[in-house]
Enzyme design. Structure first.
Site, PDB file in Angstrom:
ATOM      1  N   ASN A 130       0.581  -1.076  -0.405  1.00  0.00           N
ATOM      2  CA  ASN A 130      -0.384   0.038  -0.157  1.00  0.00           C
ATOM      3  C   ASN A 130       0.551   0.827   0.413  1.00  0.00           C
ATOM      4  O   ASN A 130       0.095   2.446  -0.438  1.00  0.00           O
ATOM      5  CB  ASN A 130      -0.573   0.029   1.216  1.00  0.00           C
ATOM      6  CG  ASN A 130      -1.803  -1.024   1.035  1.00  0.00           C
ATOM      7  OD1 ASN A 130      -2.757  -1.256   0.285  1.00  0.00           O
ATOM      8  ND2 ASN A 130      -1.721  -1.989   2.176  1.00  0.00           N
ATOM      9  N   GLN A 163     -10.307   0.885  -2.629  1.00  0.00           N
ATOM     10  CA  GLN A 163      -9.823  -0.009  -3.055  1.00  0.00           C
ATOM     11  C   GLN A 163      -8.168   0.706  -2.805  1.00  0.00           C
ATOM     12  O   GLN A 163      -7.591   1.676  -3.833  1.00  0.00           O
ATOM     13  CB  GLN A 163      -9.969  -1.031  -3.906  1.00  0.00           C
ATOM     14  CG  GLN A 163     -10.973  -1.653  -3.471  1.00  0.00           C
ATOM     15  CD  GLN A 163     -10.676  -2.779  -2.782  1.00  0.00           C
ATOM     16  OE1 GLN A 163     -10.228  -2.701  -1.554  1.00  0.00           O
ATOM     17  NE2 GLN A 163     -11.210  -4.031  -2.816  1.00  0.00           N
ATOM     18  N   SER A 166     -12.767  -7.382   5.391  1.00  0.00           N
ATOM     19  CA  SER A 166     -13.356  -6.207   5.360  1.00  0.00           C
ATOM     20  C   SER A 166     -14.701  -5.041   5.411  1.00  0.00           C
ATOM     21  O   SER A 166     -14.763  -4.082   6.383  1.00  0.00           O
ATOM     22  CB  SER A 166     -13.406  -5.688   3.553  1.00  0.00           C
ATOM     23  OG  SER A 166     -12.044  -6.233   2.651  1.00  0.00           O
ATOM     24  N   ARG A 195     -19.549 -18.130 -32.991  1.00  0.00           N
ATOM     25  CA  ARG A 195     -17.885 -16.999 -32.217  1.00  0.00           C
ATOM     26  C   ARG A 195     -17.982 -15.568 -33.244  1.00  0.00           C
ATOM     27  O   ARG A 195     -17.974 -14.897 -34.644  1.00  0.00           O
ATOM     28  CB  ARG A 195     -16.909 -17.414 -32.786  1.00  0.00           C
ATOM     29  CG  ARG A 195     -15.888 -16.270 -31.814  1.00  0.00           C
ATOM     30  CD  ARG A 195     -14.356 -16.952 -31.957  1.00  0.00           C
ATOM     31  NE  ARG A 195     -14.121 -18.963 -31.698  1.00  0.00           N
ATOM     32  CZ  ARG A 195     -13.752 -18.911 -30.530  1.00  0.00           C
ATOM     33  NH1 ARG A 195     -13.378 -17.920 -29.471  1.00  0.00           N
ATOM     34  NH2 ARG A 195     -13.748 -20.102 -29.712  1.00  0.00           N
TER      35      ARG A 195
END
Length: 418
Positions: free
Chosen positions: A40, A115, A94, A173
């Site tokens: 951090n 964050q 958290s 696809r």
């Protein structure tokens, strides 16, 4: 262009406009990171990782259990909540930490959980997502990014199981431009009313998503992401007022910046120093962009005056000798040059430089500078002093100048009305 597409789950009333809700940005920064130790506050593109996020928001709180993280967070302008040992364990969630914050800060109505590992977050991301709660009736908003990736079912192939596609018709696809893709969490933020946090997220109410562009969706989890993130953040990160600095003058220390501080003595008694050619090239790059470079020496400069003047001549710029231990000499110089402090960049190393660093528009240090300098610096070079640090900072200054000329509006909000 950024979008804030949202998916509504059910209805609910907005907060009454007569009493704006108290909102606070909360960054969780525990000291016990397992993937990257103290990630951090690890320097990313010249700035502590958490610093990129702190300067994108207002009324920021950092919840941490680590002294160094607290010190860095305060220097970068955040409030700090020391979390309890109960929510500082490896197994702590958290949610538990946010609930503790709400308990200690009962005045907060909306918690913007941001964050620390999302360095490309901008103020307008926060403001627009917050408006979804305060003005559009949402209770919970999550940041997402659009991905164009075909997914397949994970199976036990060794056990004889066979996979199958989850979101694609293999026989048809689609081309990328014909398929809108899917939304995935990008890990930047989660905003919601405090009652929902307090109830353990069991009832989310009206749920919306805020879509961010891929270039802003950087999430650092492992070391291999770091090099990619540094390049991304230099292009798409939020530089705050530093991006708007019209640098016209660079003041650079000789010892500890242009040189590594070593003085060599020959057998005949002659003193000399080594200067990196890339640093001289960096000085010339700035001069070619009409940015003046002046070398400065401190009161305790170990290099003799004659040698300092030789270095100055080699670098092709003036030198100011014996700068005092405060910013008085800098103020006199600015008056002489008719410049504002915001137009000056400073690269320092000595103890007295911390005061000067806080008085200029942009500052930098070499990576081996004292810890107090590293924390206070706007930019921390990766290259050592005397080995390309000045060149690196010159590149950074010119990059900011280029961004200033760019037609892209990186910050779409009035930060006074956050």
């Amino acid at each position: 262009m950024e979008s804030s597409r949202s998916a509504r789950v059910n209805s609910n009333d907005c907060y009454p406009s007569i009493k704006p809700p108290h909102r606070a940005a909360l960054i969780l920064a525990r000291g016990g990171s397992k993937g990257i130790p103290l990630k951090n506050i690890k320097v990313l593109a010249g700035v502590p990782l958490i610093g990129w996020v702190i300067r994108a928001a207002l009324d920021v709180w950092v919840s941490t259990d680590h002294d160094e993280i607290e010190r860095v967070a305060r220097i970068w302008g955040a409030n700090v909540q020391r979390r309890s040992p109960e929510v500082s364990k490896d197994c702590s969630s958290s949610l538990e930490t946010i609930q503790e914050f709400i308990h200690q800060r009962p005045e907060v109505d909306i918690v913007c959980h941001i964050q620390a590992t999302s360095p490309c977050l901008h103020p307008y991301h926060i403001r627009e997502a917050l408006q979804m709660i305060t003005q559009q009736g949402y209770d919970f908003v999550v940041s997402v990014v659009r991905r164009h990736q075909f997914r397949w079912q994970e199976v036990n192939q060794k056990g004889g199981e066979f996979t199958h596609p989850l979101n694609i018709d293999v026989a048809h696809r689609p081309r990328r431009q014909d398929w809108p893709g899917e939304l995935s969490e990008n890990g930047s933020f989660y905003f919601t009313k405090k009652e929902i946090w307090k109830d353990g997220l069991t009832q989310l109410g009206n749920v919306g998503y805020y879509e961010m562009l891929p270039e802003h969706s950087v999430d650092i989890d492992v070391d291999i992401d770091w090099l990619v993130a540094e390049q991304r953040v230099l292009r798409f990160g939020y530089f705050a007022q530093k991006k708007n600095a019209q640098i016209k003058l660079l003041l650079c220390r000789v010892s500890g910046c242009l040189t590594n501080g070593q003085i060599f003595v020959s057998v005949s008694g002659h003193e000399f120093v080594a200067i990196n050619g890339k640093d001289l090239a960096g000085i010339r790059m700035l001069q070619e962009e009409n940015i003046e470079v002046i070398l400065v020496s401190g009161m305790n400069e170990p290099m003799p005056e004659a040698l300092l003047r030789t270095v100055s001549k080699q670098a092709g710029c003036d030198i100011k000798l014996g700068v005092e231990k405060n910013n008085l000499a800098i103020e006199r110089l600015l008056k002489e040059k008719n410049l504002h402090k915001e137009e000056v960049a400073f690269m320092g190393e000595e103890c007295e430089d911390v005061e000067i660093m806080s008085q200029v528009g942009l500052n930098a240090v070499a990576p081996d500078a004292p810890a107090s300098h590293l924390i206070a610096a706007d930019y921390t070079c990766q290259r050592p002093a005397g080995q390309g640090a000045v060149f690196e900072f010159a590149q950074y200054i010119l990059m900011l100048k280029k961004m200033l000329k760019s037609p892209i509006n990186y910050d779409r909000i009035d930060r006074n009305n956050f």
